[in-house]
Scaffold this active site. Structure first.
Site, PDB file in Angstrom:
ATOM      1  N   HIS A   1      71.654 -79.413  90.373  1.00 53.07           N
ATOM      2  CA  HIS A   1      71.958 -78.501  89.259  1.00 53.07           C
ATOM      3  C   HIS A   1      72.513 -77.149  89.700  1.00 53.07           C
ATOM      4  O   HIS A   1      72.531 -76.211  88.913  1.00 53.07           O
ATOM      5  CB  HIS A   1      70.728 -78.286  88.369  1.00 53.07           C
ATOM      6  CG  HIS A   1      70.038 -79.552  87.976  1.00 53.07           C
ATOM      7  ND1 HIS A   1      70.679 -80.592  87.353  1.00 53.07           N
ATOM      8  CD2 HIS A   1      68.756 -79.960  88.158  1.00 53.07           C
ATOM      9  CE1 HIS A   1      69.826 -81.586  87.142  1.00 53.07           C
ATOM     10  NE2 HIS A   1      68.648 -81.227  87.628  1.00 53.07           N
TER      11      HIS A   1
ATOM     12  N   ARG B   1      74.894 -56.578  56.495  1.00 48.41           N
ATOM     13  CA  ARG B   1      74.892 -58.029  56.562  1.00 48.41           C
ATOM     14  C   ARG B   1      74.012 -58.614  55.466  1.00 48.41           C
ATOM     15  O   ARG B   1      73.094 -57.967  54.985  1.00 48.41           O
ATOM     16  CB  ARG B   1      74.372 -58.484  57.930  1.00 48.41           C
ATOM     17  CG  ARG B   1      75.058 -57.825  59.112  1.00 48.41           C
ATOM     18  CD  ARG B   1      76.409 -58.431  59.360  1.00 48.41           C
ATOM     19  NE  ARG B   1      76.288 -59.827  59.703  1.00 48.41           N
ATOM     20  CZ  ARG B   1      76.060 -60.287  60.937  1.00 48.41           C
ATOM     21  NH1 ARG B   1      75.932 -59.440  61.932  1.00 48.41           N
ATOM     22  NH2 ARG B   1      75.968 -61.571  61.167  1.00 48.41           N
TER      23      ARG B   1
ATOM     24  N   ARG C   1      70.692 -76.974  82.198  1.00 50.68           N
ATOM     25  CA  ARG C   1      71.326 -77.361  80.926  1.00 50.68           C
ATOM     26  C   ARG C   1      72.758 -76.871  80.766  1.00 50.68           C
ATOM     27  O   ARG C   1      73.404 -77.159  79.762  1.00 50.68           O
ATOM     28  CB  ARG C   1      70.479 -76.841  79.761  1.00 50.68           C
ATOM     29  CG  ARG C   1      69.134 -77.511  79.703  1.00 50.68           C
ATOM     30  CD  ARG C   1      68.401 -77.170  78.437  1.00 50.68           C
ATOM     31  NE  ARG C   1      66.978 -77.338  78.640  1.00 50.68           N
ATOM     32  CZ  ARG C   1      66.041 -76.963  77.777  1.00 50.68           C
ATOM     33  NH1 ARG C   1      66.387 -76.392  76.654  1.00 50.68           N
ATOM     34  NH2 ARG C   1      64.783 -77.145  78.030  1.00 50.68           N
TER      35      ARG C   1
ATOM     36  N   PRO D   1      66.220 -66.742  79.488  1.00 50.75           N
ATOM     37  CA  PRO D   1      66.334 -65.337  79.846  1.00 50.75           C
ATOM     38  C   PRO D   1      66.863 -64.467  78.706  1.00 50.75           C
ATOM     39  O   PRO D   1      67.973 -64.676  78.219  1.00 50.75           O
ATOM     40  CB  PRO D   1      67.305 -65.347  81.023  1.00 50.75           C
ATOM     41  CG  PRO D   1      67.359 -66.758  81.491  1.00 50.75           C
ATOM     42  CD  PRO D   1      67.078 -67.597  80.292  1.00 50.75           C
ATOM     43  N   GLU D   2      66.051 -63.516  78.287  1.00 52.51           N
ATOM     44  CA  GLU D   2      66.492 -62.497  77.344  1.00 52.51           C
ATOM     45  C   GLU D   2      66.534 -61.181  78.128  1.00 52.51           C
ATOM     46  O   GLU D   2      66.436 -61.197  79.355  1.00 52.51           O
ATOM     47  CB  GLU D   2      65.537 -62.431  76.143  1.00 52.51           C
ATOM     48  CG  GLU D   2      65.457 -63.759  75.416  1.00 52.51           C
ATOM     49  CD  GLU D   2      64.537 -63.739  74.203  1.00 52.51           C
ATOM     50  OE1 GLU D   2      64.398 -62.675  73.579  1.00 52.51           O
ATOM     51  OE2 GLU D   2      63.956 -64.779  73.886  1.00 52.51           O
TER      52      GLU D   2
END
Length: 268
Positions: free
Chosen positions: A88, A150, A107, A2-3
DNA sequence: GTTGCGTCCTGGACGC
DNA sequence: TGCGTCCAGGACGCAA
């Protein structure tokens, strides 16, 4: 995985489902990532917001306004039809009207927190998160400045969440492909930063419009898969011809993240 | 302060 | 068929 578009799709489904319901019961897995879930007990849902990839469930609580913060990690799923005793399932919440909301995460890369409303400073990434990419606070100049400060690879900076919120591996590859920027570039000029700004907004907006990208685990609150995976031009297409120029797309690992790009359209 | 790598975690894919 | 190995990646910790 999921983004922003996937989390936004879930938020839109979750908001009417949870509105004004009171949490009277909850339980969580022993993994410390999830043990905060029961701290939401006693709260009545006032709204469901999103910040980057984080879901923020507002709670009216006797001890003051709180927020239930949920990050879905790689494989997290929320749903009313998730059996609290199922495989899960890492946490669940029970409501005064008898229904439940389950959190399943194979996970265990997700995390759950309950904090006083708006107090994110203890939550690491959320406490330092950058502007929402689809808001007016995300500007081409701001993106350029963030990249200019950066020296890390441009894709790594995008994934860091501090320059812009909500971009993950899939949409980073897609946005860089659209903007014609090599993912390992360490310097991006103002013009290309503006192109990247537009590309990020476009790929995320399209992702939301298509209900998110399902590669394996992602499901909406109602259990449906997203539709955006058929629209991807770059991510997951290594070895296939670039849809813009026909050159074979390449794959490599940069900073530990699998990356696909077109060596012709995205020169170093 | 910044950068980059290792770790967590488990199911699926793949090779033998 | 069964077993072992590798891979996926978001966030965080840590060393350089």
């Amino acid at each position: 995985m999921p983004e922003l578009p996937e989390v936004e799709t879930i938020r839109r489904q979750l908001a009417p489902l949870l509105a004004e319901r009171t949490i009277v019961d909850a339980a969580a897995d022993a993994n410390p990532k999830f043990t905060a879930a029961p701290a939401a007990i006693g709260g009545t849902v006032t709204g469901v917001d999103r910040r980057g990839k984080y879901l923020l469930v507002g709670l009216d609580h006797a001890d003051g306004p709180r927020e239930l913060v949920v990050h879905l990690g790689m494989t997290g799923q929320l749903g009313a039809d998730i059996d609290p005793g199922g495989p899960h399932v890492r946490a669940w919440w029970g409501f005064a009207d008898g229904g439940t909301l389950g959190y399943r995460d194979v996970r265990q890369f997700g995390r759950i927190a309950v904090v006083p409303a708006g107090r994110y400073e203890t939550l690491g990434t959320l406490g330092r998160i950058g502007p929402e990419p689809l808001s007016d606070s995300f500007t081409p100049a701001g993106l350029w400045e963030g990249l200019h400060r950066r020296r890390a690879r441009v894709k790594t900076v995008l994934l860091g969440q501090q320059v812009v919120a909500g971009v993950g591996n899939i949409y980073a590859d897609e946005a860089l492909w659209r903007a014609g920027i090599h993912p390992a570039a360490r310097r991006v000029g103002r013009e290309r930063a503006a192109a990247l700004h537009a590309a990020i907004r476009a790929v995320l907006a399209e992702g939301i419009e298509n209900g998110g990208t399902t590669l394996r685990d992602y499901r909406t609150v109602t259990g449906e898969a997203g539709r955006n995976q058929t629209r991807l031009d770059c991510y997951g297409r290594a070895g296939e011809p670039c849809r813009r120029c026909g050159t074979t797309l390449r794959h490599a690992v940069f900073d530990g993240r699998g990356t696909t790009w077109c060596p012709a359209c995205q020169p170093r």
